[in-house]
Each structure stands twice: as C-alpha cells, then as structure tokens.
Design a protein around this motif. Sequence first.
Motif: not given
Length: 145
Positions: A1-28
Amino acid sequence: MANASDEFRLVSPNINHEGKLPRKYTLEGQGAQRNMSPPLEWYNLPQDTKSLSLVVQDIDAPIVPWVIWVVTNIPPSLKGLPEGFSGKGEELGGDYGHVKEGINDDKVPGWCGPKLPNHGHRFEFKLFALDDELKLGNKVYSEVR
C-alpha cells in the motif's frame, strides 16, 4: 500500500491548506497582480506519463464551473510551473516553450484571475497525467465540462 507521499499530487506553496487563493492572483483588491498565475508543483507522476494537462475552475462562480485556466501539453520533465508563468511559456524557453494555454471562460488565453464578488469561493485545480501528447492545433478551448 502506497503512503500519501508516494501519490501523484499537485501543490502550490502559495495556496494554504484551506484552499484560499491569495488576493495577488485575483483581479481586485489590495495586492492584486491582475493575471498572475500561482506557482504549482507536482510529484510522483505515473510511470508512462507523456504529457500533463491542467484545468483550474471556480466552483462557486454564478456559472459553475467557471474555467480560469487551461494548460496542456506540459512535458513530464517539468516539475511545476513558476509564479507568473501564464503568457510567458515561449519567453522562458526550453520545455516551457512546448506548453499550450487554452482559452478560458473569459474568452482569453491563459490565466484570468477571478473577480471575487464575495469571500469563500472555492477553486479546483485538476492535473491530468496523459499517456500521449494532445494534438490540438493552434487553439485550445476550455470546453471541458
């Protein structure tokens, strides 16, 4: 059984774990950088991956889902996309020059930072590992519904 660190995954160092998109990546709002795409990293590609495709959607938009960014033919040699990548693939050169950005739901190519009418919008980042490179011609559209 593979552990979570072996899974195919996508991350962003600038988006927190709640998935909130920082304002700098928005239009306003204070700090908004207009159409600056966030940095993304991926790990543990499936063995026979020939290319990657990415779709970013606002799943709380009035028209659901609202496609913000479509990126395809990402070579598996790339381990991510740097901050502000959108619109600069050819300029960065190398393997980045092979990446194609599609037309989003704002009818423009590349990342189109969302305009947030209220707080709490959720954004879905989907990365697909493909066993072939897509043959799309000169234009890539967001018809992924």
